[in-house]
Scaffold this motif. Structure first.
Motif, short mmCIF file in Angstrom:
data_model
loop_
_atom_site.label_atom_id
_atom_site.label_comp_id
_atom_site.label_asym_id
_atom_site.label_seq_id
_atom_site.Cartn_x
_atom_site.Cartn_y
_atom_site.Cartn_z
N GLU A 26 -2.79 5.13 2.33
CA GLU A 26 -2.63 6.04 3.47
C GLU A 26 -2.64 7.51 3.03
O GLU A 26 -2.78 8.41 3.86
CB GLU A 26 -1.34 5.74 4.25
CG GLU A 26 -0.04 6.09 3.56
CD GLU A 26 0.42 5.06 2.53
OE1 GLU A 26 1.45 5.30 1.87
OE2 GLU A 26 -0.23 4.01 2.41
N ASN A 59 -1.88 -7.91 8.13
CA ASN A 59 -0.59 -7.27 8.39
C ASN A 59 0.55 -8.14 7.88
O ASN A 59 0.70 -9.29 8.32
CB ASN A 59 -0.43 -7.02 9.89
CG ASN A 59 -1.44 -6.01 10.42
OD1 ASN A 59 -1.55 -4.90 9.91
ND2 ASN A 59 -2.20 -6.38 11.43
N GLU A 111 -3.09 2.71 10.47
CA GLU A 111 -3.60 3.56 11.55
C GLU A 111 -4.06 4.93 11.04
O GLU A 111 -4.75 5.67 11.75
CB GLU A 111 -2.53 3.76 12.63
CG GLU A 111 -2.21 2.47 13.39
CD GLU A 111 -1.12 2.67 14.42
OE1 GLU A 111 -0.68 3.83 14.61
OE2 GLU A 111 -0.70 1.69 15.05
N SER A 112 -3.69 5.26 9.80
CA SER A 112 -4.10 6.55 9.24
C SER A 112 -5.56 6.52 8.76
O SER A 112 -6.12 7.56 8.43
CB SER A 112 -3.19 6.93 8.07
OG SER A 112 -3.35 6.02 6.98
N ASN A 154 -1.50 -4.25 4.99
CA ASN A 154 -0.72 -3.28 5.74
C ASN A 154 0.72 -3.78 5.93
O ASN A 154 0.92 -4.87 6.48
CB ASN A 154 -1.38 -3.04 7.10
CG ASN A 154 -0.65 -2.01 7.93
OD1 ASN A 154 -0.29 -0.95 7.43
ND2 ASN A 154 -0.43 -2.30 9.20
N THR A 175 -1.37 -0.25 2.10
CA THR A 175 -0.89 0.88 2.89
C THR A 175 0.33 0.53 3.73
O THR A 175 0.53 -0.63 4.10
CB THR A 175 -2.02 1.39 3.82
OG1 THR A 175 -1.54 2.50 4.57
CG2 THR A 175 -2.45 0.29 4.80
N THR A 176 1.12 1.55 4.01
CA THR A 176 2.24 1.40 4.95
C THR A 176 1.81 1.81 6.36
O THR A 176 2.58 1.67 7.30
CB THR A 176 3.44 2.28 4.52
OG1 THR A 176 3.00 3.65 4.44
CG2 THR A 176 3.99 1.84 3.16
N ASN A 177 0.59 2.32 6.49
CA ASN A 177 0.14 2.84 7.79
C ASN A 177 -1.37 2.73 7.91
O ASN A 177 -2.09 3.69 7.66
CB ASN A 177 0.60 4.29 7.96
CG ASN A 177 0.19 4.88 9.29
OD1 ASN A 177 -0.11 4.16 10.23
ND2 ASN A 177 0.16 6.21 9.37
N PRO A 201 5.34 -2.52 5.37
CA PRO A 201 6.32 -1.54 4.89
C PRO A 201 6.39 -1.47 3.36
O PRO A 201 5.92 -2.37 2.65
CB PRO A 201 7.65 -2.06 5.46
CG PRO A 201 7.27 -3.01 6.55
CD PRO A 201 5.95 -3.57 6.17
#
Length: 349
Positions: free
Chosen positions: A140, A185, A171-172, A33, A167-169, A35
């Motif tokens: 994501e 992360n 939480e999705s 995870n 993924t960039t997110n 950017p």
């Protein structure tokens, strides 16, 4: 394809993955995870290549009877040899047991993509390797049906399977997916490490590396992109040229200045960030008189001049105006109006 040793930063994640290989504790699913351009794919590919490396697996067979403490004493660091058949295949992205899950729709990974490329394929044993590894980039973008389909596989994966979700997110993802994966992360990489890398591999001077590093904010991929980009150099030249002459132009020339900025409408956030770095340099020099701490070291004459002509309150007002302008443009306020107001504020201060 880079080995672990070629990756800039992310030492803790790399150590975690190397230890997992050495100790034979590789999880069946990982989430990387971070950017965009932060190094997720480089880490995933280095991990996959190492897992499949013939030399690494031969060494692991030799260590098979040893305890965890004995393995630590042996100081074996899992790193791909880059010479075996599997490593060469991985470098050419044609290793049959390293599978890249793709998607045709630009913004969606559909349930059919997951079923066809992952679920239906994972039941087939590896072609030539110890593991069968699936790399899902932009994970994501999986819709809920795709995530549910993937969940069934993650719950009961074959022993040889390793799934890497990039993924960039994170939480999705569904909570049930998060609970069944090891989440790693990616953190920002230290500026000095990125600067040293850029100067060594892209032969750029230190002052240019400083700008790329400041702009990238710990993102190695973005720093590399900026260092190799003619467009970025053109953008920087335009922004600095305008800043330097803005105090001297008449109000009737303001329309021309707005027009100049509008040529970079699609890159306006980058344009604003360059202006922000400039005025932070002016503020820094005014407060410290320290040239070495500047980002735009090659512009020291003009930075000194602006620092002498500006007050602390004036520079702070400009920085606040830049932040407000970004917020207004994100809220779809009229572009020319926002830019004109910003330029007037800069000129007055």
């Amino acid at each position: 394809m880079p080995a672990f040793k070629d990756i800039v930063g992310h030492e803790q994640i790399i150590e975690h993955l190397q230890n997992a290989i050495t100790m034979d504790k590789v999880s069946h699913a990982y989430i990387l995870n971070g950017p965009d351009k932060s190094g997720k794919m480089m880490i995933a590919e280095a991990f996959a290549q190492t897992l499949q490396c013939e030399a690494v697996n031969k060494k692991l067979e030799e260590l098979a009877g040893e305890t965890e403490s004995e393995r630590i004493e042996n100081k074996f660091t899992a790193e791909p040899c880059m010479e075996c058949h599997s490593c060469k295949q991985a470098a050419g992205k044609n290793q049959p047991d390293i599978i890249y899950v793709s998607h045709e729709k630009p913004n969606t990974i559909s349930v059919d993509d997951i079923r066809t490329q992952l679920n239906n394929d994972i039941v087939i044993k590896p072609y030539s390797s110890k593991h069968k590894i699936y790399i899902v980039d932009e994970a994501e973008k999986m819709n809920q049906q795709a995530q549910n389909a993937l969940l069934k596989t993650i719950e009961e994966p074959p022993a040889y399977a390793v799934i890497l979700l990039l993924t960039t997110n994170a939480e999705s993802f569904l909570p049930t997916i998060l609970s069944r994966c090891v989440t790693l992360n990616l953190k920002a990489v230290l500026d000095e490490k990125i600067k040293k890398f850029l100067m060594a591999h892209y032969q750029i001077p230190d002052y240019q590396a400083d700008v790329c590093v400041a702009f990238a904010q710990g993102n190695v991929g973005k720093a590399i992109q900026l260092a190799a980009s003619d467009d970025f150099n053109e953008l920087k030249a335009s922004a600095l040229q305008l800043i330097k002459r803005l105090h001297d132009i008449d109000l009737y020339e303001m329309t021309e200045a707005v027009k100049q900025i509008s040529e970079y409408k699609l890159q306006i956030n980058d344009y604003f960030d360059l202006m922000m770095i400039w005025y932070r340099d002016v503020l820094y020099y005014k407060a410290t008189k320290d040239v070495n701490g500047l980002i735009f070291k090659d512009e020291v004459y003009d930075i000194k001049r602006q620092a002498e002509q500006s007050s602390y309150n004036g520079i702070e007002e400009i920085l606040q105006a830049l932040s407000k302008a970004q917020v207004r443009l994100n809220a779809n306020v009229n572009f020319d109006l926002v830019i004109e107001l910003l330029l007037l504020t800069i000129k007055e201060n």
